[in-house]
Design a protein around this motif. Structure first.
Motif, mmCIF file in Angstrom:
data_model
loop_
_atom_site.group_PDB
_atom_site.id
_atom_site.type_symbol
_atom_site.label_atom_id
_atom_site.label_comp_id
_atom_site.label_asym_id
_atom_site.label_seq_id
_atom_site.Cartn_x
_atom_site.Cartn_y
_atom_site.Cartn_z
ATOM 1 N N PRO A 127 0.785 -1.225 0.000
ATOM 2 C CA PRO A 127 0.000 0.000 0.000
ATOM 3 C C PRO A 127 0.828 1.292 0.000
ATOM 4 N N ALA A 128 2.162 1.163 -0.118
ATOM 5 C CA ALA A 128 3.011 2.351 -0.056
ATOM 6 C C ALA A 128 2.656 3.365 -1.148
ATOM 7 N N ALA A 129 2.335 2.893 -2.355
ATOM 8 C CA ALA A 129 2.008 3.821 -3.446
ATOM 9 C C ALA A 129 0.731 4.593 -3.140
ATOM 10 N N SER A 130 -0.271 3.915 -2.596
ATOM 11 C CA SER A 130 -1.514 4.611 -2.246
ATOM 12 C C SER A 130 -1.293 5.571 -1.084
ATOM 13 N N SER A 143 1.509 7.145 -0.515
ATOM 14 C CA SER A 143 2.199 8.302 -1.113
ATOM 15 C C SER A 143 1.193 9.218 -1.803
ATOM 16 N N TRP A 144 0.207 8.632 -2.481
ATOM 17 C CA TRP A 144 -0.829 9.424 -3.143
ATOM 18 C C TRP A 144 -1.616 10.228 -2.115
ATOM 19 N N LEU A 145 -1.952 9.598 -0.982
ATOM 20 C CA LEU A 145 -2.695 10.287 0.079
ATOM 21 C C LEU A 145 -1.845 11.383 0.725
ATOM 22 N N VAL A 146 -0.536 11.135 0.836
ATOM 23 C CA VAL A 146 0.370 12.170 1.362
ATOM 24 C C VAL A 146 0.419 13.351 0.402
ATOM 25 N N GLU A 147 0.563 13.070 -0.893
ATOM 26 C CA GLU A 147 0.605 14.144 -1.893
ATOM 27 C C GLU A 147 -0.713 14.913 -1.927
ATOM 28 N N ALA A 148 -1.816 14.216 -1.660
ATOM 29 C CA ALA A 148 -3.124 14.876 -1.625
ATOM 30 C C ALA A 148 -3.263 15.770 -0.394
ATOM 31 N N GLY A 149 -2.428 15.524 0.633
ATOM 32 C CA GLY A 149 -2.457 16.351 1.832
ATOM 33 C C GLY A 149 -3.392 15.860 2.930
ATOM 34 N N VAL A 150 -3.844 14.597 2.824
ATOM 35 C CA VAL A 150 -4.763 14.075 3.851
ATOM 36 C C VAL A 150 -4.068 13.146 4.835
ATOM 37 N N VAL A 151 -2.832 12.758 4.516
ATOM 38 C CA VAL A 151 -2.008 11.918 5.389
ATOM 39 C C VAL A 151 -0.620 12.530 5.403
ATOM 40 N N THR A 152 0.054 12.483 6.552
ATOM 41 C CA THR A 152 1.440 12.950 6.631
ATOM 42 C C THR A 152 2.361 11.752 6.866
ATOM 43 N N ALA A 153 3.627 11.941 6.537
ATOM 44 C CA ALA A 153 4.638 10.917 6.772
ATOM 45 C C ALA A 153 5.834 11.570 7.441
ATOM 46 N N ASP A 154 6.293 10.952 8.545
ATOM 47 C CA ASP A 154 7.498 11.441 9.228
ATOM 48 C C ASP A 154 8.196 10.265 9.889
ATOM 49 N N ALA A 155 9.115 10.546 10.787
ATOM 50 C CA ALA A 155 9.907 9.481 11.408
ATOM 51 C C ALA A 155 9.053 8.500 12.216
ATOM 52 N N ASP A 156 7.904 8.956 12.699
ATOM 53 C CA ASP A 156 7.031 8.076 13.478
ATOM 54 C C ASP A 156 6.119 7.227 12.612
ATOM 55 N N GLY A 157 6.105 7.466 11.308
ATOM 56 C CA GLY A 157 5.234 6.730 10.399
ATOM 57 C C GLY A 157 4.241 7.658 9.734
ATOM 58 N N TYR A 158 3.128 7.096 9.342
ATOM 59 C CA TYR A 158 2.058 7.871 8.699
ATOM 60 C C TYR A 158 1.025 8.270 9.741
ATOM 61 N N ARG A 159 0.255 9.329 9.422
ATOM 62 C CA ARG A 159 -0.789 9.789 10.327
ATOM 63 C C ARG A 159 -1.831 10.576 9.536
ATOM 64 N N VAL A 160 -3.109 10.401 9.877
ATOM 65 C CA VAL A 160 -4.174 11.168 9.234
ATOM 66 C C VAL A 160 -3.958 12.645 9.548
ATOM 67 N N ALA A 161 -4.051 13.503 8.512
ATOM 68 C CA ALA A 161 -3.735 14.921 8.685
ATOM 69 C C ALA A 161 -4.890 15.848 8.351
#
Length: 200
Positions: free
Chosen positions: A52-55, A57-75
């Motif tokens: 699911p990494a590609a999806s 990444s798409w959600l991160v680019e859309a701005g609804v999920v963030t990615a950082d050192a702790d992992g992903y998170r709903v944004a």
């Protein structure tokens, strides 16, 4: 064999709903999400190469999920997410908003806690298709400092699975059964609901 088909825009919008339902505002890893999706039977997010990494990444680019050192998170909350997902997917924002709110209302309409004998229990819904491991993981995540434990809720015909989940929690995490009840479903013709309370 790996399926080359990528998830559609609609499926990625549904993935946002799934992530929000599973993790709320908690961080998570792509591998943990993939495991949960397989357990839920949502194989379209793990069957294609790079998912699911590609999806995600798409959600991160859309701005609804963030990615950082702790992992992903709903944004983004659902209203903000509707606009961002519609823009990213090139689809109608009102249609996306209706889709999100309908799906999230179905999930969030259920109570998140129940009380019993002065204690508060985090509600963990168990579907007949759930694995014992997935249900155990959700039960552990449902309990915080304000909860005495968790209450497993499931259709009455699925009570055996709830008992197996409780046995695993007792064996692996020293939880104890605190009682059970059977209550009516949400509608007159709905199946009875089995509730099994566990002290953490």
């Amino acid at each position: 064999m790996t399926d080359a088909r990528e998830p559609t825009v609609d499926e990625r919008i549904d993935l946002y709903v799934t992530i929000r339902s599973l993790f709320r505002d908690r961080p998570f890893e792509a591998t943990a999400l993939g495991r949960r999706l397989v357990e839920r039977g949502e194989h379209e997010y793990v069957s294609a190469t790079g998912e699911p990494a590609a999806s995600l990444s798409w959600l991160v680019e859309a701005g609804v999920v963030t990615a950082d050192a702790d992992g992903y998170r709903v944004a983004a909350d659902p209203d903000e997410a509707a606009e961002k997902l519609a823009t990213a997917g090139g689809v109608d924002v009102d249609a996306v908003r209706r889709r999100l709110l309908s799906a999230l209302a179905a999930d969030e309409g259920a109570p998140r806690t129940l009380s019993r004998e002065g204690g508060t229990y985090g509600v963990v819904r168990i579907d007949p298709s759930d694995s014992v491991g997935a249900a155990v993981e959700r039960a552990l995540a449902a309990v915080d400092a304000d909860h005495r434990g968790a209450v497993l809720t499931t259709p009455g015909t699925n009570a055996d699975l709830a008992q197996r989940v409780a046995d695993r929690l007792a064996a692996d995490h020293s939880w104890s059964k605190a009682g059970s009840t059977v209550v009516e479903g949400e509608t007159p013709d709905a199946e009875l609901v089995f509730r099994l309370y566990l002290d953490a």
